[in-house]
Design a protein around this motif. Structure first.
Motif, PDB file in Angstrom:
ATOM      1  N   ILE A   1       0.819  -1.205   0.000  1.00 14.98           N
ATOM      2  CA  ILE A   1       0.000   0.000   0.000  1.00 14.98           C
ATOM      3  C   ILE A   1       0.858   1.262   0.000  1.00 14.98           C
ATOM      4  CG2 ILE A   1      -0.267   0.213   2.515  1.00 14.98           C
ATOM      5  CD1 ILE A   1      -3.223   0.950   1.959  1.00 14.98           C
ATOM      6  N   ASP A   2       2.097   1.152   0.515  1.00 15.33           N
ATOM      7  CA  ASP A   2       2.984   2.315   0.499  1.00 15.33           C
ATOM      8  C   ASP A   2       3.349   2.726  -0.922  1.00 15.33           C
ATOM      9  OD1 ASP A   2       3.030   2.601   3.233  1.00 15.33           O
ATOM     10  OD2 ASP A   2       4.782   1.314   3.500  1.00 15.33           O
TER      11      ASP A   2
ATOM     12  N   GLN B   1       0.140   5.182  -2.289  1.00 16.31           N
ATOM     13  CA  GLN B   1      -0.546   6.252  -1.564  1.00 16.31           C
ATOM     14  C   GLN B   1       0.248   7.546  -1.446  1.00 16.31           C
ATOM     15  OE1 GLN B   1      -1.194   5.567   2.643  1.00 16.31           O
ATOM     16  NE2 GLN B   1       0.643   4.309   2.829  1.00 16.31           N
TER      17      GLN B   1
ATOM     18  N   PRO C   1      -9.549   7.128   3.283  1.00 13.79           N
ATOM     19  CA  PRO C   1      -8.350   7.920   3.597  1.00 13.79           C
ATOM     20  C   PRO C   1      -8.581   9.385   3.232  1.00 13.79           C
ATOM     21  CG  PRO C   1      -7.821   6.005   2.221  1.00 13.79           C
ATOM     22  CD  PRO C   1      -9.303   6.140   2.226  1.00 13.79           C
TER      23      PRO C   1
ATOM     24  N   ILE D   1      -4.754  10.969  -0.594  1.00  9.53           N
ATOM     25  CA  ILE D   1      -4.341   9.568  -0.604  1.00  9.53           C
ATOM     26  C   ILE D   1      -5.323   8.731  -1.413  1.00  9.53           C
ATOM     27  CG2 ILE D   1      -4.046   7.519   0.853  1.00  9.53           C
ATOM     28  CD1 ILE D   1      -2.854   9.311   2.975  1.00  9.53           C
ATOM     29  N   THR D   2      -6.619   8.997  -1.255  1.00  7.74           N
ATOM     30  CA  THR D   2      -7.619   8.271  -2.039  1.00  7.74           C
ATOM     31  C   THR D   2      -7.393   8.457  -3.529  1.00  7.74           C
ATOM     32  OG1 THR D   2      -9.282   8.486  -0.286  1.00  7.74           O
ATOM     33  CG2 THR D   2     -10.088   8.020  -2.500  1.00  7.74           C
TER      34      THR D   2
ATOM     35  N   ILE E   1      -4.338   6.457  -4.636  1.00  5.73           N
ATOM     36  CA  ILE E   1      -4.669   5.031  -4.716  1.00  5.73           C
ATOM     37  C   ILE E   1      -5.451   4.737  -5.986  1.00  5.73           C
ATOM     38  CG2 ILE E   1      -6.059   3.189  -3.675  1.00  5.73           C
ATOM     39  CD1 ILE E   1      -5.238   4.257  -0.936  1.00  5.73           C
TER      40      ILE E   1
ATOM     41  N   PHE F   1      -7.061  -1.931  -1.553  1.00  5.52           N
ATOM     42  CA  PHE F   1      -6.162  -0.991  -0.884  1.00  5.52           C
ATOM     43  C   PHE F   1      -6.923  -0.032   0.028  1.00  5.52           C
ATOM     44  CE2 PHE F   1      -3.029  -1.892  -4.389  1.00  5.52           C
ATOM     45  CZ  PHE F   1      -2.058  -2.417  -3.559  1.00  5.52           C
TER      46      PHE F   1
ATOM     47  N   TYR G   1      -6.232   0.131   3.964  1.00  8.76           N
ATOM     48  CA  TYR G   1      -5.724   1.371   4.554  1.00  8.76           C
ATOM     49  C   TYR G   1      -6.324   1.606   5.944  1.00  8.76           C
ATOM     50  CZ  TYR G   1      -4.561   6.296   5.169  1.00  8.76           C
ATOM     51  OH  TYR G   1      -4.081   7.491   5.664  1.00  8.76           O
TER      52      TYR G   1
ATOM     53  N   GLU H   1      -1.777  -5.992   2.699  1.00  8.58           N
ATOM     54  CA  GLU H   1      -2.078  -5.477   1.384  1.00  8.58           C
ATOM     55  C   GLU H   1      -3.158  -6.221   0.609  1.00  8.58           C
ATOM     56  OE1 GLU H   1       1.613  -7.785   1.921  1.00  8.58           O
ATOM     57  OE2 GLU H   1       0.916  -5.869   2.591  1.00  8.58           O
TER      58      GLU H   1
END
Length: 251
Positions: free
Chosen positions: A35-36, A39, A100, A104-105, A108, A204, A208, A217
């Motif tokens: 996920i890093d 985002q 999020p 961030i959304t 993603i 994701f 999150y 993940e």
């Protein structure tokens, strides 16, 4: 250039080197959560892999070959409804857990759209067509799905978590078979591109908001396998006449 299995292999190796090489270069010794990668801005590896495949399709004029030249055909909803049910489940869970922050959304959504386009062009476009031309329809369906699954084992070099990578590989093989059915039954690669992107975005967004130990993940080590198994079985059902319908060619 004729798109055969050998040509597909060469393109895949270059694509994989771009995709994984850039990701691994930016990974620390302790690994990262997947996920890093999605985002904190557009992922360079995903963007580079997409641009590479776009160049390949344009240079060799493979838009029709890989299914990018046609929109989804009538009757698409009769095939995609199982996937839509899972997307609705992901959306409900993500909304219940809380989305999020907006930035961030958006990252993603943007990165998973790149994943959907890149992986569908590579596997349900180039690999499926190349294997079909060299070996026939069922080797193309199962072979492209096996390669798609095996690719996810490479996630261990990012996360350091081999069991999770193996679970992702199994789930990818199962869902890849369904995505191959979408490609063949709808006559267009765009169906799978859109649904693949939304699937990854949903996983994701749910991950999150979940505690790291509860939902890494891919919604838990084997949760993704359980989700993908019914899609695999439905994919086989949709493809039950593949040998007859696509014995010589498919659009």
């Amino acid at each position: 250039m004729t798109l055969t299995a050998l040509v597909a292999l060469g393109i895949y190796l270059a694509w994989q080197a771009i995709n994984t090489g850039i990701q691994v270069a930016g990974t620390g010794p302790d690994g990262i959560d997947l996920i890093d990668l999605v985002q904190h801005g557009l992922a360079p590896s995903l963007a580079a892999a997409c641009l590479f495949l776009l160049a390949v399709v344009l240079v060799f004029r493979w838009g029709r070959e890989v299914g990018l030249a046609r929109p989804p055909q009538p009757g698409t909803l009769r095939v995609i409804w199982p996937w839509l049910l899972f997307l609705a489940l992901f959306a409900a869970n993500a909304l219940a857990a809380g989305l999020p922050p907006a930035a961030i959304t958006l990252f993603i959504l943007a990165n998973t759209a790149l994943v959907g386009w890149s992986e569908e062009v590579m596997f349900r476009g180039i690999w499926l067509r190349g294997l079909f031309r060299s070996f026939g329809i069922w080797p193309a369906i199962l072979g492209s799905s096996l390669i798609f699954g095996a690719m996810h084992v490479l996630n261990v070099f990012l996360t350091g978590d081999l069991p999770a990578a193996v679970a992702q590989a199994i789930a990818a093989f199962l869902s890849g078979t369904f995505l191959a059915a979408l490609r063949l039954r709808t006559g267009s690669l765009w169906t799978g591109i859109v649904l693949h992107g939304f699937w990854d975005a949903g996983t994701f967004l749910v991950a999150y908001a979940a505690p790291p130990e509860a939902a890494p993940e891919s919604l838990g080590a084997y949760g993704s396998v359980l989700f993908s198994l019914p899609l695999f079985l439905l994919g086989l059902y949709f493809l039950r006449h593949a040998g007859r319908d696509y014995g010589r060619e498919y659009v």
